[in-house]
Design an enzyme around this catalytic site. Structure first.
Site, PDB file in Angstrom:
ATOM      1  N   GLY A  82       6.758  -1.666  -3.400  1.00 17.82           N
ATOM      2  CA  GLY A  82       6.126  -0.361  -3.491  1.00 17.82           C
ATOM      3  C   GLY A  82       6.767   0.471  -4.580  1.00 17.82           C
ATOM      4  N   ARG A  83       7.883   1.115  -4.231  1.00 21.35           N
ATOM      5  CA  ARG A  83       8.546   2.007  -5.179  1.00 21.35           C
ATOM      6  C   ARG A  83       8.982   1.297  -6.456  1.00 21.35           C
ATOM      7  NH1 ARG A  83      12.491   4.544  -0.743  1.00 21.35           N
ATOM      8  NH2 ARG A  83      12.146   2.434   0.047  1.00 21.35           N
ATOM      9  N   ARG A  87      -0.637  -5.210   8.843  1.00 17.30           N
ATOM     10  CA  ARG A  87       0.733  -4.744   8.664  1.00 17.30           C
ATOM     11  C   ARG A  87       1.246  -4.274  10.009  1.00 17.30           C
ATOM     12  NH1 ARG A  87       3.241  -0.658   3.985  1.00 17.30           N
ATOM     13  NH2 ARG A  87       4.769  -2.227   3.372  1.00 17.30           N
ATOM     14  N   CYS A 147       0.469   5.492  -0.149  1.00 20.67           N
ATOM     15  CA  CYS A 147      -0.365   6.695  -0.147  1.00 20.67           C
ATOM     16  C   CYS A 147      -0.118   7.508  -1.415  1.00 20.67           C
ATOM     17  CB  CYS A 147      -0.063   7.550   1.076  1.00 20.67           C
ATOM     18  SG  CYS A 147      -0.620   6.836   2.640  1.00 20.67           S
ATOM     19  N   PRO A 192       0.832  -1.210   0.000  1.00 22.08           N
ATOM     20  CA  PRO A 192       0.000   0.000   0.000  1.00 22.08           C
ATOM     21  C   PRO A 192       0.860   1.251   0.000  1.00 22.08           C
ATOM     22  CG  PRO A 192      -0.012  -1.059   2.159  1.00 22.08           C
ATOM     23  CD  PRO A 192       0.685  -1.988   1.239  1.00 22.08           C
ATOM     24  N   TYR A 250       1.254   4.922  13.141  1.00 22.21           N
ATOM     25  CA  TYR A 250      -0.140   5.336  13.116  1.00 22.21           C
ATOM     26  C   TYR A 250      -0.873   4.754  14.329  1.00 22.21           C
ATOM     27  CZ  TYR A 250       1.396   7.000   8.631  1.00 22.21           C
ATOM     28  OH  TYR A 250       2.113   7.654   7.656  1.00 22.21           O
ATOM     29  N   GLN A 288      -6.237  -1.032   2.903  1.00 22.37           N
ATOM     30  CA  GLN A 288      -5.551  -0.997   4.194  1.00 22.37           C
ATOM     31  C   GLN A 288      -6.248   0.029   5.089  1.00 22.37           C
ATOM     32  OE1 GLN A 288      -1.819   1.153   4.832  1.00 22.37           O
ATOM     33  NE2 GLN A 288      -0.841  -0.791   5.357  1.00 22.37           N
TER      34      GLN A 288
END
Length: 366
Positions: free
Chosen positions: A325-326, A232, A26, A24, A185, A103
């Site tokens: 991801g990247r 996660r 953002c 995931p 978070y 997510q």
């Protein structure tokens, strides 16, 4: 050569065609939590990538639980309708067998921030900032908002928000839900003694600190039993006196026992004082430790960008899946390239099939 990366896997009630997951990421491009045209193209692009498991970005369960004004949410009818609109389109063009999840999260004390390209950091008073909450009234860093410690009623209401967002996710058509208890978070804030210094039943001992995230998982699993549930985790804070791998293993066991089917193994994010060295696969040993201690399937993540590296992680039994991801932002056809590099067949959509030979040429050159 057998490409272990392309072997199928079953997580809970969900069958996946390969071991490649989209982590995931953002996008900070939503409209009051609702998916936008950016998400439409982004999700459709990921759908055609060849990855078996696509986890869309951190999606917040309340408006004031977002990181920024641009963050995704599932807290309104408009959010739900927009997610369904983008997801339906992505599914229509997806590689056969690909599964989609969202997510669910709450940013807690790391909310009310600017988008990265706007400078990050806390929103100013003239930028429609909102008050933030956490386990305890400790700011993430100097200059950040001091959060309000959630009351007993606030904790119960937040659990309810996760449940309602999960129901919206099911109606929107997602195949699975991932709970975000990583990267500093809200769920992670309760787990870590750096951010949770409560003296009631929600703080102190590990049993108390994990009570909130485990109750979220328990109630979400009950509310949407047809959806596979994952989590996660940041398995260590990388700070003396912070959340540790040993504690994370106990939390992973508790997650497993209430219906979580996999753990995506990340780390850090809860303190600017964290001290770690990054590099290719720098978190794989954490996934390996959780897998060995708990038996729950694990997803390795963190600077995994070479096909041979990803395949070795699976082949050696260090993790059950790898999340990128990247690497997938840089190369949306990474799974094709991995298949070509590892000698595994891949089958692009018919409209794209003429590119397969070129992909094989690129992947095997040099």
């Amino acid at each position: 050569m057998t490409a272990h990366l392309f072997s199928p896997i079953t997580l809970g009630n969900l069958e996946l065609p390969n071991r490649i997951a989209v982590a995931p990421m953002c996008q900070y491009s939503a409209n009051d939590g609702s998916a936008s045209d950016w998400h439409l193209q982004h999700w459709m692009n990921l759908a055609m990538s060849g990855a078996g498991m696509i986890t869309v970005e951190m999606t917040d369960v309340v408006r004031r639980g977002r990181i920024s004004h641009g963050c995704m949410g599932l807290y309104s009818d408009a959010n739900e309708a927009a997610a369904k609109w983008a997801l339906d389109a992505a599914k229509r063009v997806a590689t056969p067998g690909a599964k989609f999840g969202t997510q669910l999260a709450h940013a807690g004390r790391k909310g009310s921030n600017r988008r990265p390209w706007e400078g990050s950091g806390p929103l100013g008073a003239d930028e429609d900032a909102w008050p933030v909450v956490s386990a305890s009234a400790f700011a993430y860093a100097d200059g950040w908002q001091v959060p309000q410690a959630l009351s007993e009623q606030g904790i119960e209401e937040t659990i309810g928000h996760f449940v309602q967002a999960a129901k919206r996710a099911e109606r929107a058509g997602f195949d699975f839900i991932e709970l975000h208890s990583a990267h500093g978070y809200l769920l992670h804030q309760f787990l870590s003694p750096l951010s949770n210094q409560r003296t009631d039943k929600w703080g102190g001992s590990l049993e108390n600190r994990m009570r909130f995230p485990i109750e979220v998982a328990r109630q979400v699993a009950r509310a949407v039993p047809k959806l596979m549930l994952g989590a996660r985790m940041s398995l260590t804070d990388w700070v003396d006196g912070g959340f540790t791998l040993e504690e994370a293993i106990e939390v992973a066991k508790a997650y497993r026992d209430v219906g979580v089917s996999y753990i995506c193994c990340s780390s850090g994010g809860n303190s600017p004082l964290q001290s770690l060295r990054t590099g290719p696969g720098y978190q794989v040993h954490l996934a390996e430790a959780v897998k060995k201690a708990t038996g729950i399937p694990v997803r390795a993540v963190g600077m995994i960008d070479q096909p041979e590296q990803a395949d070795a992680i699976i082949r050696e039994g260090r993790a059950d899946m790898v999340a990128l991801g990247r690497a997938l932002l840089a190369d949306p056809r990474w799974p094709w390239r991995a298949a070509a590099k590892l000698g595994h067949e891949f089958h692009p959509a018919p409209q794209l099939a003429r590119s397969a030979a070129l992909m094989k040429q690129w992947a095997t050159a040099g």
